[in-house]
Write a protein that holds these residues in place. Structure first.
Motif, short mmCIF file in Angstrom:
data_model
loop_
_atom_site.label_atom_id
_atom_site.label_comp_id
_atom_site.label_asym_id
_atom_site.label_seq_id
_atom_site.Cartn_x
_atom_site.Cartn_y
_atom_site.Cartn_z
N ASN A 48 11.68 22.76 -13.66
CA ASN A 48 11.44 24.11 -14.08
C ASN A 48 10.04 24.61 -13.71
OD1 ASN A 48 13.94 24.29 -15.43
ND2 ASN A 48 13.13 23.29 -17.24
N GLY A 49 9.11 23.67 -13.57
CA GLY A 49 7.69 24.00 -13.52
C GLY A 49 7.25 24.99 -12.46
N SER A 50 7.96 25.03 -11.31
CA SER A 50 7.44 25.84 -10.20
C SER A 50 8.03 27.24 -10.13
CB SER A 50 7.64 25.11 -8.88
OG SER A 50 8.97 25.26 -8.44
N PHE A 51 8.76 27.67 -11.16
CA PHE A 51 9.43 28.98 -11.03
C PHE A 51 8.44 30.12 -10.84
CE2 PHE A 51 9.01 31.46 -14.99
CZ PHE A 51 8.51 30.52 -15.87
N VAL A 101 8.45 21.86 0.24
CA VAL A 101 8.65 21.58 -1.18
C VAL A 101 7.60 22.35 -1.96
CG1 VAL A 101 8.49 19.76 -2.93
CG2 VAL A 101 9.65 19.29 -0.77
N VAL A 102 8.02 23.10 -2.97
CA VAL A 102 7.09 23.90 -3.76
C VAL A 102 7.03 23.34 -5.18
CG1 VAL A 102 6.47 26.22 -4.54
CG2 VAL A 102 7.65 25.92 -2.35
N GLU A 103 5.92 22.67 -5.50
CA GLU A 103 5.74 22.00 -6.79
C GLU A 103 4.69 22.71 -7.63
OE1 GLU A 103 6.61 20.21 -9.05
OE2 GLU A 103 7.08 18.15 -8.55
N ASP A 104 4.81 22.60 -8.93
CA ASP A 104 3.79 23.14 -9.82
C ASP A 104 2.55 22.26 -9.81
OD1 ASP A 104 5.15 21.06 -11.06
OD2 ASP A 104 5.29 22.03 -13.01
N ILE A 105 2.78 20.94 -9.94
CA ILE A 105 1.64 20.03 -10.05
C ILE A 105 2.02 18.64 -9.54
CG2 ILE A 105 2.24 19.49 -12.48
CD1 ILE A 105 -0.86 19.31 -12.99
#
Ligand code: IMP
Ligand code: MG
Length: 178
Positions: A48-51, A101-105
């Motif tokens: 969910n983190g990267s929305f 790849v798109v990550e929050d952290i």
């Protein structure tokens, strides 16, 4: 300084949205330059983190591209469990495509390692990693992180998509544990 309370913990303002936005613009420019000649790259947000990050990043991407998501989970409370579960799989065909790849952290990197392993089985042309935040002191993996917006120390942060036990994702700024 603003403070928020989530469950049993208090957090204080850490990185205001204006600063986040600037860092994202810089990385978006790099991506636009680097992937200019790629055929319809696939941006893969990790839920969910990267929305929130994915949404803001994509508005700055000038490429003919696809945006899709998978859902992964590895955290329980404020500590990584090291056990990464794929909750919702990948539907898009990434064969021969460039995947971002798109990550929050990225913290320990366990999530990225597992994800890249899984993605490689689907024969993409190449996999690029883009993360909003990186904890360089915690990251001990070989996989190069192509696009990092902001580097932070090993502190637990919430807001801008990141949560503490499912709370705090909706805040526009980033907060750090007090
Ligand atoms: P890693 O597998 O240890 O790199 O952890 C990555 C995942 O853990 C991220 O996608 C986040 O969901 C979560 N995570 C790591 N650090 C934090 C933090 O400071 N706040 C909230 N979530 C975090
Ligand atoms: Mg995450």
């Amino acid at each position: 300084m603003e403070r928020i309370t989530l469950h049993d913990k208090t957090f204080r303002t850490y990185i205001p949205y204006a600063e986040i936005d600037k860092a994202i613009s810089k990385v978006a420019q790099q991506i636009n330059r680097d992937l200019m000649n790629e055929d319809r790259p696939v941006f893969l947000g990790i839920l969910n983190g990267s929305f929130m990050f994915t949404s803001d990043l994509m508005k700055k991407i000038d490429l003919n591209c696809m945006v899709t998501f998978v859902k992964l989970a590895s955290y329980s409370g404020t500590e990584s469990t090291g056990d990464v579960k794929e909750v919702l799989g990948l539907c898009a065909d990434i064969t021969g495509r460039t995947v971002v790849v798109v990550e929050d952290i990225v913290d320990s990197g366990t999530t990225i390692v597992k994800l890249v392993e899984d993605l490689k089985k689907k024969n993409p042309k190449q996999i690029k990693i883009c993360t909003l935040l990186l904890k360089p002191d915690a990251y001990k993996q070989e996989i190069p992180l192509d696009y990092v917006c902001i580097r932070i120390p090993n502190d637990f942060v919430v807001g801008y998509g990141l949560d503490y036990n499912n709370l705090g994702r909706q805040y526009k700024d980033l907060y750090v544990i007090d």
